[in-house]
Design a protein around this motif. Structure first.
Motif, PDB file in Angstrom:
ATOM      1  N   MET A 147      -1.166  13.140 -12.145  1.00 31.59           N
ATOM      2  CA  MET A 147       0.273  13.029 -11.848  1.00 31.59           C
ATOM      3  C   MET A 147       0.863  11.916 -11.899  1.00 31.59           C
ATOM      4  O   MET A 147       0.588  11.079 -11.259  1.00 31.59           O
ATOM      5  CB  MET A 147       1.172  13.860 -10.102  1.00 31.59           C
ATOM      6  CG  MET A 147       0.422  15.726 -10.076  1.00 31.59           C
ATOM      7  SD  MET A 147       1.136  16.087  -8.677  1.00 31.59           S
ATOM      8  CE  MET A 147      -0.174  16.460  -8.588  1.00 31.59           C
ATOM      9  N   PRO A 148       2.269  11.553 -12.403  1.00 31.33           N
ATOM     10  CA  PRO A 148       2.716  10.922 -13.202  1.00 31.33           C
ATOM     11  C   PRO A 148       2.852   9.325 -11.423  1.00 31.33           C
ATOM     12  O   PRO A 148       3.887  10.479 -10.340  1.00 31.33           O
ATOM     13  CB  PRO A 148       3.877  10.910 -13.103  1.00 31.33           C
ATOM     14  CG  PRO A 148       4.796  12.302 -13.001  1.00 31.33           C
ATOM     15  CD  PRO A 148       3.047  12.913 -13.497  1.00 31.33           C
ATOM     16  N   VAL A 149       3.310   8.989 -11.534  1.00 31.34           N
ATOM     17  CA  VAL A 149       4.110   7.952  -9.883  1.00 31.34           C
ATOM     18  C   VAL A 149       4.817   7.119 -10.502  1.00 31.34           C
ATOM     19  O   VAL A 149       4.258   6.209 -11.318  1.00 31.34           O
ATOM     20  CB  VAL A 149       2.822   7.104  -9.087  1.00 31.34           C
ATOM     21  CG1 VAL A 149       2.894   6.499  -7.981  1.00 31.34           C
ATOM     22  CG2 VAL A 149       1.456   8.412  -8.472  1.00 31.34           C
ATOM     23  N   LEU A 150       6.126   6.638  -9.597  1.00 33.78           N
ATOM     24  CA  LEU A 150       7.078   5.941  -9.544  1.00 33.78           C
ATOM     25  C   LEU A 150       6.920   4.686  -8.251  1.00 33.78           C
ATOM     26  O   LEU A 150       6.796   5.519  -7.522  1.00 33.78           O
ATOM     27  CB  LEU A 150       8.213   6.177 -10.189  1.00 33.78           C
ATOM     28  CG  LEU A 150       8.982   5.392  -9.007  1.00 33.78           C
ATOM     29  CD1 LEU A 150       9.494   4.250 -11.178  1.00 33.78           C
ATOM     30  CD2 LEU A 150      10.503   6.103  -9.495  1.00 33.78           C
ATOM     31  N   ASN A 151       6.410   3.580  -8.497  1.00 33.50           N
ATOM     32  CA  ASN A 151       6.521   2.707  -7.499  1.00 33.50           C
ATOM     33  C   ASN A 151       8.098   2.369  -7.432  1.00 33.50           C
ATOM     34  O   ASN A 151       7.956   1.962  -8.446  1.00 33.50           O
ATOM     35  CB  ASN A 151       5.362   1.595  -7.875  1.00 33.50           C
ATOM     36  CG  ASN A 151       4.118   2.173  -7.930  1.00 33.50           C
ATOM     37  OD1 ASN A 151       3.846   2.877  -7.053  1.00 33.50           O
ATOM     38  ND2 ASN A 151       3.414   1.906  -9.061  1.00 33.50           N
ATOM     39  N   ALA A 192       5.122   4.605  -3.316  1.00 33.69           N
ATOM     40  CA  ALA A 192       5.085   5.146  -4.626  1.00 33.69           C
ATOM     41  C   ALA A 192       5.038   6.715  -4.541  1.00 33.69           C
ATOM     42  O   ALA A 192       4.949   7.225  -3.382  1.00 33.69           O
ATOM     43  CB  ALA A 192       3.017   5.438  -4.519  1.00 33.69           C
ATOM     44  N   ILE A 193       5.997   6.896  -5.075  1.00 36.84           N
ATOM     45  CA  ILE A 193       6.123   7.952  -5.111  1.00 36.84           C
ATOM     46  C   ILE A 193       5.615   9.304  -6.458  1.00 36.84           C
ATOM     47  O   ILE A 193       6.203   8.875  -7.198  1.00 36.84           O
ATOM     48  CB  ILE A 193       8.319   8.441  -5.252  1.00 36.84           C
ATOM     49  CG1 ILE A 193       8.624   7.527  -4.027  1.00 36.84           C
ATOM     50  CG2 ILE A 193       8.562   9.796  -5.895  1.00 36.84           C
ATOM     51  CD1 ILE A 193      10.868   7.189  -4.403  1.00 36.84           C
ATOM     52  N   GLU A 194       5.218  10.325  -5.884  1.00 32.86           N
ATOM     53  CA  GLU A 194       4.442  11.043  -6.618  1.00 32.86           C
ATOM     54  C   GLU A 194       5.268  12.101  -6.824  1.00 32.86           C
ATOM     55  O   GLU A 194       5.510  12.749  -6.533  1.00 32.86           O
ATOM     56  CB  GLU A 194       2.848  11.417  -6.220  1.00 32.86           C
ATOM     57  CG  GLU A 194       2.140  12.118  -7.205  1.00 32.86           C
ATOM     58  CD  GLU A 194       0.759  12.488  -6.641  1.00 32.86           C
ATOM     59  OE1 GLU A 194      -0.099  13.010  -7.239  1.00 32.86           O
ATOM     60  OE2 GLU A 194       0.811  12.884  -4.960  1.00 32.86           O
ATOM     61  N   TRP A 195       5.069  12.766  -8.579  1.00 34.11           N
ATOM     62  CA  TRP A 195       6.317  13.881  -8.682  1.00 34.11           C
ATOM     63  C   TRP A 195       5.482  15.147  -9.462  1.00 34.11           C
ATOM     64  O   TRP A 195       4.477  14.253 -10.322  1.00 34.11           O
ATOM     65  CB  TRP A 195       7.917  13.276  -9.191  1.00 34.11           C
ATOM     66  CG  TRP A 195       7.844  13.116 -10.709  1.00 34.11           C
ATOM     67  CD1 TRP A 195       7.652  13.928 -11.477  1.00 34.11           C
ATOM     68  CD2 TRP A 195       7.012  12.194 -11.107  1.00 34.11           C
ATOM     69  NE1 TRP A 195       8.102  13.134 -12.457  1.00 34.11           N
ATOM     70  CE2 TRP A 195       7.754  11.948 -12.255  1.00 34.11           C
ATOM     71  CE3 TRP A 195       7.099  10.858 -10.491  1.00 34.11           C
ATOM     72  CZ2 TRP A 195       7.706  10.943 -13.211  1.00 34.11           C
ATOM     73  CZ3 TRP A 195       7.083   9.801 -11.711  1.00 34.11           C
ATOM     74  CH2 TRP A 195       7.504   9.258 -13.016  1.00 34.11           C
ATOM     75  N   GLY A 200       3.417  16.082   3.000  1.00 37.78           N
ATOM     76  CA  GLY A 200       2.522  16.631   2.425  1.00 37.78           C
ATOM     77  C   GLY A 200       2.135  17.023   1.088  1.00 37.78           C
ATOM     78  O   GLY A 200       0.194  16.889   0.518  1.00 37.78           O
ATOM     79  N   ARG A 201       3.532  16.487   0.790  1.00 35.53           N
ATOM     80  CA  ARG A 201       2.857  16.896  -1.352  1.00 35.53           C
ATOM     81  C   ARG A 201       4.175  16.215  -1.891  1.00 35.53           C
ATOM     82  O   ARG A 201       4.862  15.048  -1.505  1.00 35.53           O
ATOM     83  CB  ARG A 201       3.459  18.297  -1.161  1.00 35.53           C
ATOM     84  CG  ARG A 201       2.881  19.536  -0.864  1.00 35.53           C
ATOM     85  CD  ARG A 201       3.847  21.296  -0.622  1.00 35.53           C
ATOM     86  NE  ARG A 201       3.404  21.204  -2.332  1.00 35.53           N
ATOM     87  CZ  ARG A 201       2.811  22.060  -2.852  1.00 35.53           C
ATOM     88  NH1 ARG A 201       1.795  21.824  -1.956  1.00 35.53           N
ATOM     89  NH2 ARG A 201       3.221  22.459  -4.280  1.00 35.53           N
ATOM     90  N   PRO A 202       3.361  16.196  -3.488  1.00 34.29           N
ATOM     91  CA  PRO A 202       4.286  15.480  -4.016  1.00 34.29           C
ATOM     92  C   PRO A 202       5.448  15.806  -4.389  1.00 34.29           C
ATOM     93  O   PRO A 202       5.749  17.182  -3.909  1.00 34.29           O
ATOM     94  CB  PRO A 202       3.942  15.743  -5.610  1.00 34.29           C
ATOM     95  CG  PRO A 202       2.257  15.986  -5.453  1.00 34.29           C
ATOM     96  CD  PRO A 202       2.252  17.193  -4.090  1.00 34.29           C
ATOM     97  N   VAL A 203       6.625  14.369  -4.557  1.00 36.13           N
ATOM     98  CA  VAL A 203       8.411  15.250  -4.761  1.00 36.13           C
ATOM     99  C   VAL A 203       7.646  16.503  -6.471  1.00 36.13           C
ATOM    100  O   VAL A 203       7.572  16.662  -7.295  1.00 36.13           O
ATOM    101  CB  VAL A 203       8.818  14.422  -4.976  1.00 36.13           C
ATOM    102  CG1 VAL A 203      10.161  14.952  -5.481  1.00 36.13           C
ATOM    103  CG2 VAL A 203       8.906  13.035  -3.950  1.00 36.13           C
TER     104      VAL A 203
END
Length: 236
Positions: A1-5, A10-13, A31-34
């Motif tokens: 999954m992509p991640v934005l810092n 670290a925002i994983e979506w 506890g889950r990706p966005v």
């Protein structure tokens, strides 16, 4: 999954197509990706949408991933470390300036100036500091071991606090581990390391990636299942 810092977060979506929607919506869960859902957009456009809401997302992640309310920690409570739960002794130490946490071979000891119980919110920073110290001590040795075993090389490693993931391999092939990886059994810690080392070759979870994992760790599914069931976000 992509991640934005975004700063230190670290925002994983992940993206969910919903052609019935005219705009995009962001959902943050514990506890889950966005979740980003709406009309079809490619990954760069997704990242721009997540970046636009990054400040709000960071605030919501901090809220939903707070330790859940639970009973105070007292003598006889159990705390997790390395795949086991350990007996915890809480001692009233009136002269202590603040709570302290120590670990012996068989138990955790909490020295608390406020009495014979301590709230999980007060204990969490002490427990995470313990995990961080153990991670800094033990994980580099395991990473070097698995680099020798697999022939896969990372550019470095560091301990980093994520909101909703155990570990990451960044674009520069630096492995990053949440301190709470130290809650997990040693075999699962090893799986996390091998998983991230494989990301130095295959960045996405493709068939080629999983084949690479299997070539270095047959039976990885057992460790993966333990990881999936681990209660990320509930330290006590």
């Amino acid at each position: 999954m992509p991640v934005l810092n975004y700063g230190q977060t670290a925002i994983e979506w992940y993206f969910q197509l919903d052609s019935k929607l005219k705009r995009h919506y962001v959902t943050v869960e514990r506890g889950r990706p966005v979740l980003l859902r709406g009309p079809q957009v490619d990954e760069p456009e997704q990242e721009a949408l997540v970046l636009r809401r990054a400040r709000w997302i960071r605030e919501k992640l901090a809220q939903v991933n707070q330790p859940q309310a639970s009973e105070p920690i007292v003598t006889g409570s159990r705390l997790r470390y390395a795949g086991r739960t350990y007996y915890t002794e809480v001692r009233h130490v009136p002269d202590a300036l603040k709570p302290r946490l120590a670990f012996t071979a068989s138990r955790f000891i909490v020295d608390n100036p406020d009495g014979l119980s301590i709230h999980p919110d007060a204990l969490m920073p002490l427990l995470e500091r313990f995990y961080r110290e153990r991670a800094q001590e033990k994980l580099p040795l395991r990473v070097r071991h698995w680099q020798r075993e697999t022939g896969l090389l990372a550019a470095g490693m560091r301990i980093r606090h994520f909101q909703s993931r155990w570990a990451s391999c960044d674009a520069n092939h630096i492995l990053e581990f949440h301190p709470r990886v130290m809650e997990l059994p040693a075999s699962v810690q090893d799986y996390v390391i091998v998983h991230e080392l494989c990301h130095t070759v295959e960045k996405n979870h493709t068939k080629a990636f999983w084949a690479l994992v299997a070539s270095h760790m047959p039976g990885w599914q057992r460790q993966h299942q333990v990881l999936e069931q681990a209660a990320f976000g509930d330290a006590v």
